[in-house]
Design a protein around this motif. Structure first.
Motif, PDB file in Angstrom:
ATOM      1  N   TYR A  68       1.126  -0.836  -0.079  1.00 54.66           N
ATOM      2  CA  TYR A  68       0.012  -0.164   0.324  1.00 54.66           C
ATOM      3  C   TYR A  68       0.742   0.948   0.165  1.00 54.66           C
ATOM      4  O   TYR A  68       1.797   1.161   0.403  1.00 54.66           O
ATOM      5  CB  TYR A  68      -0.646   0.193   1.306  1.00 54.66           C
ATOM      6  N   GLU A  69       1.098   2.563  -1.277  1.00 57.24           N
ATOM      7  CA  GLU A  69       1.253   3.470  -1.027  1.00 57.24           C
ATOM      8  C   GLU A  69       1.480   4.673  -0.277  1.00 57.24           C
ATOM      9  O   GLU A  69      -0.086   4.914  -0.274  1.00 57.24           O
ATOM     10  CB  GLU A  69       1.700   3.964  -2.417  1.00 57.24           C
ATOM     11  N   LEU A  70       1.362   4.761   1.147  1.00 58.35           N
ATOM     12  CA  LEU A  70       1.187   6.100   1.710  1.00 58.35           C
ATOM     13  C   LEU A  70       1.068   7.078   0.529  1.00 58.35           C
ATOM     14  O   LEU A  70       0.987   8.318   1.124  1.00 58.35           O
ATOM     15  CB  LEU A  70       1.712   5.834   3.289  1.00 58.35           C
ATOM     16  N   ASP A  71       2.557   7.517   0.442  1.00 57.96           N
ATOM     17  CA  ASP A  71       2.957   8.879  -0.176  1.00 57.96           C
ATOM     18  C   ASP A  71       2.402   9.232  -1.730  1.00 57.96           C
ATOM     19  O   ASP A  71       3.605  10.655  -2.483  1.00 57.96           O
ATOM     20  CB  ASP A  71       4.424   9.139  -0.162  1.00 57.96           C
ATOM     21  N   LYS A  72       1.612   8.531  -2.357  1.00 59.97           N
ATOM     22  CA  LYS A  72       0.494   8.447  -3.240  1.00 59.97           C
ATOM     23  C   LYS A  72       0.653  10.274  -3.944  1.00 59.97           C
ATOM     24  O   LYS A  72      -0.138  10.218  -2.832  1.00 59.97           O
ATOM     25  CB  LYS A  72       0.248   7.360  -4.086  1.00 59.97           C
ATOM     26  N   GLU A  73       0.756  11.004  -4.761  1.00 56.34           N
ATOM     27  CA  GLU A  73       0.034  12.173  -4.589  1.00 56.34           C
ATOM     28  C   GLU A  73      -1.618  11.733  -5.659  1.00 56.34           C
ATOM     29  O   GLU A  73      -1.626  11.095  -6.504  1.00 56.34           O
ATOM     30  CB  GLU A  73       0.646  12.630  -5.955  1.00 56.34           C
ATOM     31  N   GLU A  74      -2.403  12.013  -4.567  1.00 52.37           N
ATOM     32  CA  GLU A  74      -3.915  12.403  -4.977  1.00 52.37           C
ATOM     33  C   GLU A  74      -4.429  13.599  -5.876  1.00 52.37           C
ATOM     34  O   GLU A  74      -4.522  14.373  -5.589  1.00 52.37           O
ATOM     35  CB  GLU A  74      -4.463  12.406  -3.135  1.00 52.37           C
ATOM     36  N   GLU A  75      -4.662  13.153  -7.055  1.00 49.11           N
ATOM     37  CA  GLU A  75      -5.781  13.749  -7.976  1.00 49.11           C
ATOM     38  C   GLU A  75      -6.615  15.005  -7.710  1.00 49.11           C
ATOM     39  O   GLU A  75      -7.281  14.896  -7.081  1.00 49.11           O
ATOM     40  CB  GLU A  75      -5.668  13.780  -8.965  1.00 49.11           C
ATOM     41  N   ASP A  76      -6.030  16.563  -7.350  1.00 43.27           N
ATOM     42  CA  ASP A  76      -7.225  17.289  -6.443  1.00 43.27           C
ATOM     43  C   ASP A  76      -8.359  17.841  -7.809  1.00 43.27           C
ATOM     44  O   ASP A  76      -8.026  18.202  -8.937  1.00 43.27           O
ATOM     45  CB  ASP A  76      -6.786  18.246  -6.058  1.00 43.27           C
TER      46      ASP A  76
END
Length: 214
Positions: free
Chosen positions: A189-197
């Motif tokens: 599980y990736e914790l620092d993945k950039e979430e698209e706004d």
């Protein structure tokens, strides 16, 4: 005796060893042995063999200098290792970045939290922070994870990570991925993945572009 999840214990009156996978009421703990079954037992009926949580202060081989290597600023993961038939699941924070990570992990309970792990994870390293039994996957806790990324070199400013994380039973249907530093396959599980706004402008553009022609 101060016992915690992940400790390896031995039963006083029986030839059984296992890891603590739950803390229950009335001074009872759940111990999962090699058969994969969790056995409830009073704390006074076990002795501590040793904790098996790998900590950064453990003696490590001197790492190879990374001064001339490119700086990696992404790659913070949770890995869940173990075979469901064997009972024990091990939870890891995996740091594939060039940052040192100051990590705090707590278990959420309504509006309160209980800390289960707090330590420094060096660059390109990992630490185990929790253990559980696969038989109770539906009752695994929700974790509150806080991470500060630190580097002694000049880098863009990083906002601290503040995440809630929980493994759902259906997650375990997915395939594992191999992590070389663990020498094991894990659910990753990736914790620092950039979430698209997705802002209002993007939504407006999406609906206009998908409007049926008259």
């Amino acid at each position: 005796m101060n016992l915690k999840i992940g400790d390896l214990v031995r039963f006083v009156e029986e030839p059984i060893e296992g890891h603590i996978t739950s803390i229950q009421a009335n001074d009872v703990i759940g111990v999962t042995d090699d058969t994969g079954f969790e056995i409830p037992v009073l704390k006074t009926k076990v002795t501590l063999v040793h904790g098996n949580m790998r900590m950064p202060e453990d003696e490590l081989e001197e790492s190879v200098s990374t001064a001339n290597l490119p700086f990696i600023d992404k790659g913070i993961f949770i890995g869940v290792a173990g075979e469901q038939k064997n009972g024990v699941a091990k939870f890891y924070i995996i740091n594939e970045t060039s940052f040192e990570l100051l990590v705090s992990v707590s278990v959420l309970s309504a509006t309160k939290v209980t800390g289960v792990f707090g330590n420094l994870i060096p660059t390109h390293d990992y630490a185990q922070f929790y253990m559980a039994n696969f038989a109770t996957v539906g009752k695994w806790p929700t974790f509150h994870i806080q991470i500060i990324q630190h580097s002694k070199t000049l880098q863009p400013r990083q906002q601290p990570l503040n995440k809630e994380f929980r493994v759902k039973p259906l997650d375990l249907i997915n395939s594992k991925e191999r992590v070389e530093m663990l020498n094991d396959k894990v659910w990753l599980y990736e914790l620092d993945k950039e979430e698209e706004d997705i802002g209002l402008d993007k939504l407006k553009s999406h609906f206009i572009s998908h409007r049926p022609n008259k």
